[in-house]
Enzyme design. Structure first.
Site, PDB file in Angstrom:
ATOM      1  N   ASP A  53    -110.483 -12.492  -1.867  1.00  0.00           N
ATOM      2  CA  ASP A  53    -109.962 -11.860  -0.502  1.00  0.00           C
ATOM      3  C   ASP A  53    -109.983 -10.472  -1.087  1.00  0.00           C
ATOM      4  O   ASP A  53    -109.659  -9.525  -0.214  1.00  0.00           O
ATOM      5  CB  ASP A  53    -108.864 -12.569   0.054  1.00  0.00           C
ATOM      6  N   SER A  54    -110.412 -10.048  -2.065  1.00  0.00           N
ATOM      7  CA  SER A  54    -110.500  -8.462  -2.571  1.00  0.00           C
ATOM      8  C   SER A  54    -111.459  -7.844  -1.795  1.00  0.00           C
ATOM      9  O   SER A  54    -111.430  -6.730  -1.461  1.00  0.00           O
ATOM     10  CB  SER A  54    -110.706  -8.333  -4.089  1.00  0.00           C
ATOM     11  N   ASP A  95    -111.698 -17.874  -1.700  1.00  0.00           N
ATOM     12  CA  ASP A  95    -109.984 -17.474  -1.693  1.00  0.00           C
ATOM     13  C   ASP A  95    -109.552 -17.876  -0.416  1.00  0.00           C
ATOM     14  O   ASP A  95    -110.152 -17.570   0.563  1.00  0.00           O
ATOM     15  CB  ASP A  95    -109.765 -15.804  -1.914  1.00  0.00           C
ATOM     16  N   LYS A 149    -108.918 -21.409  -4.075  1.00  0.00           N
ATOM     17  CA  LYS A 149    -107.981 -20.604  -4.801  1.00  0.00           C
ATOM     18  C   LYS A 149    -106.827 -20.206  -3.888  1.00  0.00           C
ATOM     19  O   LYS A 149    -106.998 -19.533  -2.725  1.00  0.00           O
ATOM     20  CB  LYS A 149    -108.769 -19.142  -5.458  1.00  0.00           C
ATOM     21  N   GLU A 157    -102.599 -18.615  -3.973  1.00  0.00           N
ATOM     22  CA  GLU A 157    -101.794 -17.542  -4.874  1.00  0.00           C
ATOM     23  C   GLU A 157    -100.327 -18.182  -4.973  1.00  0.00           C
ATOM     24  O   GLU A 157     -99.727 -18.580  -4.108  1.00  0.00           O
ATOM     25  CB  GLU A 157    -101.725 -16.294  -4.361  1.00  0.00           C
ATOM     26  N   GLU A 165    -102.901 -12.894 -13.609  1.00  0.00           N
ATOM     27  CA  GLU A 165    -103.374 -11.521 -13.607  1.00  0.00           C
ATOM     28  C   GLU A 165    -102.159 -10.656 -14.016  1.00  0.00           C
ATOM     29  O   GLU A 165    -100.909 -10.579 -13.504  1.00  0.00           O
ATOM     30  CB  GLU A 165    -103.745 -11.360 -12.152  1.00  0.00           C
TER      31      GLU A 165
END
Length: 289
Positions: free
Chosen positions: A65-66, A108, A137, A139, A205
Site C-alpha cells: 500500500d506504499s 497488502d 499482509k 499490520e 520495520e
C-alpha cells in the site's frame, strides 16, 4: 514470429537468471532459510517492474500500500482502497505471467479493509487472492492475532507486520523506531502470538537490530523480513522507488541507492539481491538502530 515480450516501451526481460528457478512457494522459502540463505523482497506495483524484479532474482514481490505515496502522491498509506490494491495486484500478476515469472506475490490489505471483523478480513483477503496474490499482509499485533488465525485456517497465507506500521503512523507519533525499552517485550509477545496464529512471514520495520535478531532466532516457523531492522533477519525488503533513488522525498536511513554505478534497473535490482544474499546489505552501523 512475433515477440510475446514486446511492448510499446521495449522488450520485457526474460525469466529469472537463476537457472531453472523453481516457482517460489512457502516450502521453497523454508528451504532457503534452512540453508541460511537470505530471502529477498521488493515492492512492485505494475507489470513491467514486477517482471524486471523477477528477472533480477527477487524471490518475493510485495504489492504494497506504499503505492499510495510513491504512485498516487498521497501523504500516507491510509487513503489506499481495496479496489486500488486489487488493480495493482492484477497488474503485477499479468507482468509475471508475460515472462513466466516465479516470484511469490504478496498483496497488502489496506487500512480499513480488515479492522471491522474477521469476516471483513476474509472478504478483503479473498479479493486479493482472487486477483492472483499468493499471500496477504496486514499490520499490527494484539487484535490481529485472531484475524491471522481466521485467515490461515481458511487456507490464506499471511504475512504480519510489526514495529513501525505505516497505517497507524499517526497513533505512533510519526515515523519513529519502535521496540525500544519497555515496548520491546510487548513487540516480542505480539510476534510470538502471530507465529502461533499461523503467520508464516513477519515484516519488522524500524526495529532495533538486537531485537529483530532475537526475534528471528525465536520464530523458526515465521520468516522475519527486515526493513530498517538490521541484518539479523531472515530476509530484507525495500520500497523499489527508494532503492532506485527516485522517491519524492528524502531516503530513510535504512535505504541504499542501488542505481549508483549500475546501467539499468534490472542490474540495480540484481545488485540488491546479491548484497542481501552475501550480507553486505544492510550494514548495521549505517542502516539500523
Amino acid at each position: 514470429m512475433s515477440n510475446t515480450n514486446a511492448s510499446p516501451y521495449g522488450t520485457l526481460p526474460p525469466a529469472s537468471p537463476v537457472a531453472a528457478r523453481k516457482p517460489i512457494s512457502l516450502p521453497r522459502l523454508n528451504e532457503l532459510r534452512a540453508r541460511g540463505e537470505k530471502i529477498t523482497m521488493l515492492t512492485a506495483y505494475d507489470a513491467t517492474f514486477a517482471a524486471v524484479a523477477d528477472a533480477a532474482g527477487v524471490e518475493c514481490i510485495l504489492v504494497g500500500d506504499s503505492l499510495g505515496m510513491v504512485c498516487q502522491g498521497l501523504a500516507s498509506t491510509v487513503g489506499v482502497t481495496l479496489d486500488t490494491m486489487r488493480y495493482h495486484v492484477e497488474s503485477v500478476v499479468r507482468g509475471l505471467q508475460r515472462v513466466q515469472g516465479t516470484a511469490w506475490i504478496i498483496g497488502d490489505l489496506p487500512f480499513g479493509s480488515y479492522h471491522e471483523s474477521k469476516e471483513q478480513a476474509l472478504r478483503s483477503a479473498s479479493v486479493l487472492m482472487q486477483a492472483g496474490a499468493h499471500m496477504v499482509k496486514l499490520e499490527g499485533g494484539g487484535w490481529t492475532t485472531d484475524v491471522v488465525h481466521f485467515l490461515v485456517e481458511r487456507g490464506i497465507p499471511v504475512c504480519a507486520h510489526l514495529g513501525l506500521t505505516p497505517q497507524t503512523v499517526h497513533a505512533l507519533g510519526g515515523y519513529r523506531v519502535q521496540g525500544r525499552g519497555d515496548s520491546a517485550n510487548k513487540l516480542r509477545q505480539e510476534a510470538m502470538a502471530l507465529q502461533d496464529a499461523g503467520a508464516s512471514m513477519l515484516v519488522l520495520e524500524m526495529v532495533p537490530e538486537s531485537l529483530s535478531t532475537t526475534l528471528t532466532q525465536e520464530l523458526p516457523r515465521c520468516h522475519t523480513i527486515g526493513i530498517g531492522a538490521g541484518n539479523g533477519t531472515a530476509g530484507q525488503v525495500l520500497v523499489m522507488h527508494d532503492m532506485l533513488g527516485i522517491n519524492l522525498g528524502k531516503n530513510p536511513k535504512f535505504v541504499r541507492n542501488f542505481m549508483l554505478d549500475q546501467t539499468s534497473v534490472q542490474a540495480a535490482m540484481a545488485a540488491y539481491v546479491a548484497a542481501v544474499k552475501d550480507g553486505s546489505f544492510p550494514v548495521n552501523a549505517e542502516h539500523a538502530w
